[in-house]
Design a protein around this motif. Structure first.
Motif, PDB file in Angstrom:
ATOM      1  N   ALA A  85      45.535  69.164 -43.759  1.00 57.37           N
ATOM      2  CA  ALA A  85      46.123  70.392 -44.314  1.00 57.37           C
ATOM      3  C   ALA A  85      47.300  70.857 -43.459  1.00 57.37           C
ATOM      4  N   TYR A  86      47.149  70.752 -42.159  1.00 52.80           N
ATOM      5  CA  TYR A  86      48.203  71.133 -41.229  1.00 52.80           C
ATOM      6  C   TYR A  86      49.431  70.240 -41.419  1.00 52.80           C
ATOM      7  N   CYS A  87      49.204  68.931 -41.557  1.00 55.45           N
ATOM      8  CA  CYS A  87      50.319  68.003 -41.784  1.00 55.45           C
ATOM      9  C   CYS A  87      51.070  68.339 -43.068  1.00 55.45           C
ATOM     10  N   LYS A  88      50.336  68.727 -44.095  1.00 57.92           N
ATOM     11  CA  LYS A  88      50.981  69.090 -45.358  1.00 57.92           C
ATOM     12  C   LYS A  88      51.870  70.313 -45.190  1.00 57.92           C
ATOM     13  N   LYS A  89      51.404  71.264 -44.402  1.00 62.81           N
ATOM     14  CA  LYS A  89      52.212  72.470 -44.171  1.00 62.81           C
ATOM     15  C   LYS A  89      53.500  72.140 -43.418  1.00 62.81           C
ATOM     16  N   LEU A  90      53.398  71.233 -42.456  1.00 57.40           N
ATOM     17  CA  LEU A  90      54.601  70.835 -41.734  1.00 57.40           C
ATOM     18  C   LEU A  90      55.558  70.061 -42.630  1.00 57.40           C
ATOM     19  N   LYS A  91      55.028  69.188 -43.471  1.00 58.58           N
ATOM     20  CA  LYS A  91      55.879  68.465 -44.417  1.00 58.58           C
ATOM     21  C   LYS A  91      56.597  69.429 -45.346  1.00 58.58           C
ATOM     22  N   ALA A  92      55.871  70.453 -45.763  1.00 54.96           N
ATOM     23  CA  ALA A  92      56.428  71.411 -46.714  1.00 54.96           C
ATOM     24  C   ALA A  92      57.627  72.173 -46.134  1.00 54.96           C
ATOM     25  N   LEU A  93      57.738  72.227 -44.803  1.00 52.47           N
ATOM     26  CA  LEU A  93      58.893  72.886 -44.185  1.00 52.47           C
ATOM     27  C   LEU A  93      60.188  72.129 -44.476  1.00 52.47           C
ATOM     28  N   PHE A  94      60.054  70.816 -44.705  1.00 48.72           N
ATOM     29  CA  PHE A  94      61.245  69.974 -44.822  1.00 48.72           C
ATOM     30  C   PHE A  94      61.499  69.455 -46.225  1.00 48.72           C
TER      31      PHE A  94
END
Length: 704
Positions: free
Chosen positions: A396-405
């Motif tokens: 879930a954390y990785c998805k949030k970071l991906k969503a930044l870009f």
């Protein structure tokens, strides 16, 4: 390198010449092997369940004395067989650096292959053309060698082992590409790692690629700054570097190919960010302790840090980070650069292996990175303070970071490194799993027709092992992105599996579960099969976990849409998603699967495979006659369990407790009995102590 005489080279080369004379007289060769094994009182591993082999390949003969045996037995075998076929050179007394095979993979072909005779003929042709090309490197001989190399390369049972075989027969002409040598050749600390490209753990090169690597190595041997001048020296150096205490290198296991995600601070408060971004690198400190590849463990790193920086700190986190940066990070991994705990300042893709650059003033430990983004983004929550953190498990954390870009997945994919994955076929499955071809085809047909299957069996029959390899064999490749595994338990819910609300700092937010995400991923790649594996499937409340998806997983309902309860969304389970459930038949604390789910799955029994050809080969390769006696007693134990009214077939002891490679000692067998089998029996017969004592005595007695 140290002064070392490669006394084995001349013997191996002459052995190959004499062996070639038996190309058209293989029955005589098989008889020679039988006689010499009998004379030395060693187990003849050229015996099948239904009798001796009726054909043999040349590299397999070399494998007789290049496998997991003591050096004493290896030398005795090569001397004995060599004398029989006319080798005049004395057998070597030192085998340092000579690569050996895994005992389970000594044949260079699969006994289960339908075209085994053709495969062996091709191996002899390659053997002959390889000798001819090495002795007379003409263009004609080169073409012939390439032709048969590419034919053999595609055969069942052939992996990196064929380069090992070529190296044995002409050590100065051919390069062994086992795992030990591959690691050495891509190590940028030596001349080869700086100048040789194209070597990958994922794919055996074709003939042109293989010869290009050989030619490049030979060119580098001539360089004044090269510490090695030949392939035997190269292999010996790689062998010493791998572990100076050990004496062999073996066929490597399946490579790990999953992309990992890392959170990284480019210096304290990101002070090195601009430099790293401009130079396309990332770096970590601790350059004072030298090249980090010299340390064999985190403990050795910590000890060096204490010696250099002082004893007052534990250096636990520092050693963990330096170890991961050096040994675990791989090209293709994704890096998120941070500043402090509140800002994300960039994203990149790792492009190289670890590099120690002693010319730098600080941050000498580096990797090349393609930095795809630079800027400032708010970090979701507070970031960890560590310099380097593997965040891959926190999906879930990785998805949030991906969503930044990225606003959409297609844009992201353009920036990813395209990965290729090893081929994995039916033949590979049959080599790895103790199952015959007929049962395998039945299993595959069930998976394809029903879409959902449950593999059930007693403890230790290898259900998890089978499930992953079954999935990969159907896909035809070892692609971890198309296989997902979860484990059910009593507290597992719909919210965990499909979607549900989770608390955040500001309230609650809707999170998608693994099955939802997996289906969405498969939907976008509908030309390929996907496999969702559920371990301990009968431990969860299945109606509660699947909810309205109970209908959608039916094979004839795939692709149909249904509105799901937590979202105003029409959802479907794609036809290319297959569900494999795993169930332990000896788990008597569980109720039976309810009928609603039972009728949606096919059930396939995985039986103990003690009598299978593969398992028997493994036992006889162990060089321990008591191992065989123990297995016979375990088979009798299983008959006893099956007839016990309180237990039955589902409580048998599985074969995976005894899946051991190489030489097997009595201490290992005793440990398995004491710490694995006896506790299982104590659970089965918790109120019948006499039965436990009876079988303890019997099992221990078989290995005394």
């Amino acid at each position: 390198m140290e002064n070392y005489s490669f006394t084995w080279v001349q013997f191996y080369s002459e052995f190959a010449d004499k062996l070639l004379l038996y190309q058209n007289n293989r029955q005589a060769l098989i008889q020679i092997l039988k006689d010499e094994y009998d004379k030395l009182n060693l187990h003849n591993h050229f015996i099948q369940k239904d009798g001796p082999l009726n054909d043999i390949g040349p590299f397999t003969v070399f494998g007789c004395f290049n496998r997991g045996l003591t050096d004493e037995n290896r030398i005795a075998l090569m001397k004995s067989i060599g004398l029989k076929i006319g080798v005049e050179t004395d057998a070597p007394s030192d085998l340092k650096g000579v690569p050996i095979l895994n005992n389970m993979r000594t044949l260079f072909y699969s006994l289960k292959s339908e075209n085994i005779e053709e495969s062996i003929d091709n191996l002899w042709q390659l053997f002959e053309t390889a000798i001819n090309f090495a002795d007379e490197p003409s263009e004609t001989n080169r073409v012939n060698f390439k032709n048969f190399f590419d034919i053999v390369r595609k055969q069942s049972g052939i992996r990196w082992n064929i380069t090992m075989g070529l190296y044995w027969i002409r050590p100065y002409s051919y390069l062994n590409l086992d795992k030990t040598n591959r690691d050495y050749l891509i190590d940028t600390k030596n001349i080869f790692g700086k100048q040789i490209a194209g070597i990958s753990d994922l794919k055996l090169p074709n003939s042109e690629e293989y010869l290009e690597i050989i030619d490049k190595c030979k060119y580098l041997f001539e360089k004044e700054d090269s510490v090695v001048k030949s392939f035997p020296e190269l292999s010996y150096n790689a062998w010493i570097k791998k572990d100076p205490r050990e004496g062999s290198s073996t066929i490597d296991p399946t490579p790990q190919t999953e992309v990992r995600y890392w959170l990284y601070s480019p210096g304290r408060q990101a002070k090195k960010w601009n430099e790293f971004y401009q130079n396309g690198i990332m770096g970590i400190r601790r350059g004072e302790i030298g090249d980090l590849r010299q340390y064999s463990s985190k403990t050795s790193m910590k000890n060096k840090m204490k010696e250099f920086y002082g004893e007052e700190f534990s250096y636990r986190n520092a050693a963990h980070a330096t170890w991961q940066f050096t040994n675990e990070m791989k090209p293709g991994d994704i890096i998120y650069a941070k500043q402090g705990q509140s800002k994300v300042i960039g994203r990149g893709v790792v492009q190289s292996e670890y590099i120690f650059d002693n010319s730098r003033d600080e941050y000498k430990n580096i990797r090349k990175v393609n930095w795809t983004h630079k800027g400032e983004w708010p970090h979701p929550g507070k970031a960890v303070t560590k310099m380097l953190t593997d965040i891959t498990p926190y999906t879930a954390y990785c998805k949030k970071l991906k969503a930044l870009f990225f606003d959409d997945a297609e844009e992201e994919l353009q920036n990813e490194v395209e990965l290729t994955y090893p081929e994995y076929t039916e033949d590979d499955f049959l080599e790895d799993v103790f199952m015959d071809s007929e049962r395998y085809h039945t299993l595959v047909a069930l998976v394809k027709s029903k879409k959902n299957i449950i593999l059930q069996g007693a403890p230790g029959v290898g259900k998890t092992f089978v499930s992953k390899r079954l999935a990969c064999s159907i896909m035809g490749t070892w692609d971890p992105n198309r296989v997902m595994m979860v484990q059910f338990h009593q507290s597992y819910s719909y919210e965990d599996f499909i979607m549900g609300y989770r608390p955040t700092e500001n309230g609650f937010e809707l999170n998608h579960g693994p099955f939802y995400e997996f289906c969405k991923q498969a939907q976008e790649d509908d030309e390929n099969d996907y496999f969702f594996i559920i371990d301990e499937i009968n431990r969860g409340n299945l109606s509660k976990i699947f909810g309205e998806l109970m209908m959608l997983i039916e094979n004839d309902k795939r692709g149909e849409k249904l509105r799901i309860i937590y979202s105003d969304e029409l959802f479907s389970v794609p036809p290319n998603v297959h569900i494999i459930g795993l169930m332990n038949t000896a788990d008597r604390s569980l109720a039976m699967i309810d009928y609603a789910l039972r009728r949606r799955f096919a059930f396939f029994n995985i039986e103990p495979a003690f009598d299978s050809e593969g398992f028997q080969t493994m036992v006889t390769s162990s060089n321990n006659s008591r191992f065989s006696k123990l297995i016979e007693q375990v088979k009798l134990l299983n008959e006893f369990i099956a007839q016990d009214e309180s237990l039955g077939e589902g409580f048998k002891v599985g074969h995976s407790f005894f899946c051991l490679e190489g030489n097997v000692s009595n201490d290992i067998l005793s440990s398995i009995i004491e710490y694995e089998i006896v506790p299982l029996l104590e659970e089965y017969w918790f109120d019948e102590k006499d039965k436990i004592e009876q079988w303890k005595k019997t099992l221990y007695g078989s290995i005394k």
